[in-house]
Write a protein that holds these residues in place. Structure first.
Motif, PDB file in Angstrom:
ATOM      1  N   UNK A  74     -13.189  -1.013   2.889  1.00 46.67           N
ATOM      2  CA  UNK A  74     -11.971  -1.743   2.516  1.00 46.67           C
ATOM      3  C   UNK A  74     -12.231  -2.373   1.150  1.00 46.67           C
ATOM      4  N   UNK A  75     -11.529  -1.895   0.135  1.00 48.26           N
ATOM      5  CA  UNK A  75     -11.876  -2.233  -1.251  1.00 48.26           C
ATOM      6  C   UNK A  75     -10.860  -3.178  -1.860  1.00 48.26           C
ATOM      7  N   UNK A  76     -11.381  -4.271  -2.415  1.00 57.01           N
ATOM      8  CA  UNK A  76     -10.462  -5.237  -3.029  1.00 57.01           C
ATOM      9  C   UNK A  76     -10.905  -5.603  -4.455  1.00 57.01           C
ATOM     10  N   UNK A  77      -9.939  -5.961  -5.263  1.00 58.19           N
ATOM     11  CA  UNK A  77     -10.232  -6.414  -6.622  1.00 58.19           C
ATOM     12  C   UNK A  77      -9.186  -7.420  -7.068  1.00 58.19           C
ATOM     13  N   UNK A  78      -9.565  -8.267  -8.011  1.00 55.23           N
ATOM     14  CA  UNK A  78      -8.606  -9.244  -8.546  1.00 55.23           C
ATOM     15  C   UNK A  78      -8.244  -8.805  -9.977  1.00 55.23           C
ATOM     16  N   UNK A  88      -9.673 -14.421   5.876  1.00 56.88           N
ATOM     17  CA  UNK A  88      -9.456 -13.991   7.263  1.00 56.88           C
ATOM     18  C   UNK A  88      -8.555 -12.754   7.321  1.00 56.88           C
ATOM     19  N   UNK A  89      -7.480 -12.763   6.527  1.00 58.19           N
ATOM     20  CA  UNK A  89      -6.567 -11.607   6.516  1.00 58.19           C
ATOM     21  C   UNK A  89      -7.265 -10.361   5.988  1.00 58.19           C
ATOM     22  N   UNK A  90      -8.112 -10.533   4.958  1.00 56.45           N
ATOM     23  CA  UNK A  90      -8.822  -9.376   4.388  1.00 56.45           C
ATOM     24  C   UNK A  90      -9.723  -8.743   5.450  1.00 56.45           C
ATOM     25  N   UNK A  91     -10.455  -9.593   6.167  1.00 59.90           N
ATOM     26  CA  UNK A  91     -11.371  -9.085   7.204  1.00 59.90           C
ATOM     27  C   UNK A  91     -10.563  -8.384   8.301  1.00 59.90           C
ATOM     28  N   UNK A  92      -9.452  -8.969   8.678  1.00 55.23           N
ATOM     29  CA  UNK A  92      -8.612  -8.358   9.731  1.00 55.23           C
ATOM     30  C   UNK A  92      -8.100  -6.985   9.272  1.00 55.23           C
ATOM     31  N   UNK A  93      -7.644  -6.910   8.025  1.00 50.47           N
ATOM     32  CA  UNK A  93      -7.129  -5.635   7.520  1.00 50.47           C
ATOM     33  C   UNK A  93      -8.226  -4.578   7.460  1.00 50.47           C
ATOM     34  N   UNK A  94      -9.441  -5.008   7.123  1.00 49.87           N
ATOM     35  CA  UNK A  94     -10.569  -4.060   7.095  1.00 49.87           C
ATOM     36  C   UNK A  94     -10.822  -3.506   8.499  1.00 49.87           C
ATOM     37  N   UNK A  95     -10.815  -4.393   9.473  1.00 47.13           N
ATOM     38  CA  UNK A  95     -11.057  -3.964  10.859  1.00 47.13           C
ATOM     39  C   UNK A  95      -9.902  -3.087  11.354  1.00 47.13           C
ATOM     40  N   UNK A  96      -8.670  -3.517  11.079  1.00 42.02           N
ATOM     41  CA  UNK A  96      -7.501  -2.726  11.503  1.00 42.02           C
ATOM     42  C   UNK A  96      -7.533  -1.322  10.915  1.00 42.02           C
ATOM     43  N   UNK A 156     -19.740 -11.993  10.144  1.00 45.08           N
ATOM     44  CA  UNK A 156     -19.564 -12.507  11.509  1.00 45.08           C
ATOM     45  C   UNK A 156     -18.860 -11.491  12.401  1.00 45.08           C
ATOM     46  N   UNK A 157     -18.004 -10.680  11.771  1.00 51.73           N
ATOM     47  CA  UNK A 157     -17.235  -9.688  12.541  1.00 51.73           C
ATOM     48  C   UNK A 157     -17.926  -8.324  12.562  1.00 51.73           C
ATOM     49  N   UNK A 158     -19.169  -8.276  12.078  1.00 56.52           N
ATOM     50  CA  UNK A 158     -19.940  -7.027  12.155  1.00 56.52           C
ATOM     51  C   UNK A 158     -19.724  -6.068  11.002  1.00 56.52           C
ATOM     52  N   UNK A 159     -19.030  -6.522   9.946  1.00 62.73           N
ATOM     53  CA  UNK A 159     -18.826  -5.657   8.783  1.00 62.73           C
ATOM     54  C   UNK A 159     -19.949  -5.877   7.772  1.00 62.73           C
ATOM     55  N   UNK A 160     -20.179  -4.879   6.924  1.00 61.85           N
ATOM     56  CA  UNK A 160     -21.155  -5.011   5.834  1.00 61.85           C
ATOM     57  C   UNK A 160     -20.399  -5.262   4.520  1.00 61.85           C
ATOM     58  N   UNK A 205     -16.812 -16.189   0.472  1.00 61.21           N
ATOM     59  CA  UNK A 205     -16.040 -16.623   1.644  1.00 61.21           C
ATOM     60  C   UNK A 205     -15.594 -15.430   2.495  1.00 61.21           C
ATOM     61  N   UNK A 206     -15.196 -14.346   1.842  1.00 64.04           N
ATOM     62  CA  UNK A 206     -14.805 -13.147   2.591  1.00 64.04           C
ATOM     63  C   UNK A 206     -16.045 -12.541   3.267  1.00 64.04           C
TER      64      UNK A 206
END
Ligand code: SF4
Ligand code: SF4
Length: 293
Positions: free
Chosen positions: A77-81, A117-125, A154-158, A147-148
């Motif tokens: 799940x790739x993000x950039x600003x 929190x939303x970023x992590x959820x979207x990655x998992x979804x 915590x949710x098991x993502x790398x 922070x992300x």
């Protein structure tokens, strides 16, 4: 907008701040931003204007980062600003990395609002195994990355950082405990190249490659081969030797240049040049990959 962690207030009445996220170590006057255009001095405190904002978010194959030897076949799940601490004339993402030069630039309101929190959820979804901080330089929004990354872990993502490697040692120490993999650009092996083409310097990048490896983070290196700029046999050999001196198992991605941004008059890298570089690389390194071919 959120207050940065990696800065200090300067002595004196003029409320200047000194950022130490990257090696530019900008001294920033009240009301101004640093070189990256996203860290702003407001009343003597430094704020990250892009905290909780993303311009780009996509589900990418991890190989596109590029990482070929870390969780292959998975999605990132790739993000950039926006913004960057470099000014590469060959930047493929110049529309976001150099956005401060665009008329659409609106400080602090650029991009979509989103929480860690939303970023992590979207990655998992989206069934991603990793979150990649990429597209523009993540060092400049490192507090948001952290922070992300903490939540993701915590949710098991790398967590993957795709970076130009110009962060300070303090910044590396700040983020390293939360990282699993990095792709670090080693754009050339001369300080002149970094100064002329990126408005930066070589040595901090070399230091950070060594540091990241020492910290046990999986690293892969990328070099964009630009005709006449960084593609001499001698320079390619120096890059390969340097990577091997850190560890011969570090994968090296040699990428093909296409005319871009301020380098529209340069030529496309010839396939023979890439193959020559691959051959030299393989004298010293176990894993050499050609990209953009
Ligand atoms: S991240 Fe780098 S370029 Fe941006 S304000 Fe800090 S020191 Fe300057
Ligand atoms: S460091 Fe990367 S994102 Fe920044 S200007 Fe250079 S190529 Fe673009």
């Amino acid at each position: 907008m959120k207050e940065c962690k990696l800065y200090e207030k300067q002595k004196g009445k003029d409320k200047k701040t000194r950022c130490f996220a990257c090696e530019h170590k900008c001294i920033i006057s009240e009301g101004k931003t640093g070189i990256c255009a996203v860290r702003k001095n407001v009343d003597g405190k430094l704020y990250l204007t892009v905290y909780g904002r993303v311009i780009s978010k996509n589900v990418d194959p991890i190989e596109k980062k590029p990482l070929y030897h870390f969780l292959p076949g998975t999605k990132a799940y790739s993000i950039g600003t926006f913004g960057c601490n470099f000014r590469c004339g060959f930047c493929q993402n110049y529309d976001i990395s150099q956005a401060q030069e665009s008329e659409d630039y609106m400080e602090g309101v650029f991009g979509e609002k989103i929480t860690p929190k939303q970023i992590v959820k979207e990655a998992i979804d989206n069934k991603c195994k990793t979150i990649a901080y990429t597209y523009n330089e993540p060092t400049i929004f490192i507090e948001f990355v952290k922070d992300v990354a903490v939540l993701a872990k915590k949710k098991g993502l790398k967590n993957i950082l795709v970076t130009n490697g110009f962060m300070t040692k303090k910044c590396m120490d700040f983020i390293a405990p939360h990282l699993d993999a990095m792709n670090i650009d080693l754009k050339a092996f001369t300080d002149d190249f970094y100064k002329e083409n990126c408005k930066a310097r070589l040595k901090p990048v070399l230091d950070n490659i060594k540091r990241a490896h020492k910290k046990g983070i999986h690293i892969e290196i990328t070099t964009l081969l630009i005709p006449g700029k960084n593609d001499s046999k001698k320079e390619i050999e120096k890059i390969a030797k340097f990577i091997a001196s850190v560890n011969e198992n570090i994968p090296w991605h040699i990428s093909r240049f296409f005319p871009m941004y301020k380098m529209l008059k340069e030529k496309v890298t010839k396939i023979e040049k890439l193959e020559q570089a691959e051959k030299i690389g393989k004298k010293y390194l176990k894993h050499v990959h050609l990209g953009n071919v």
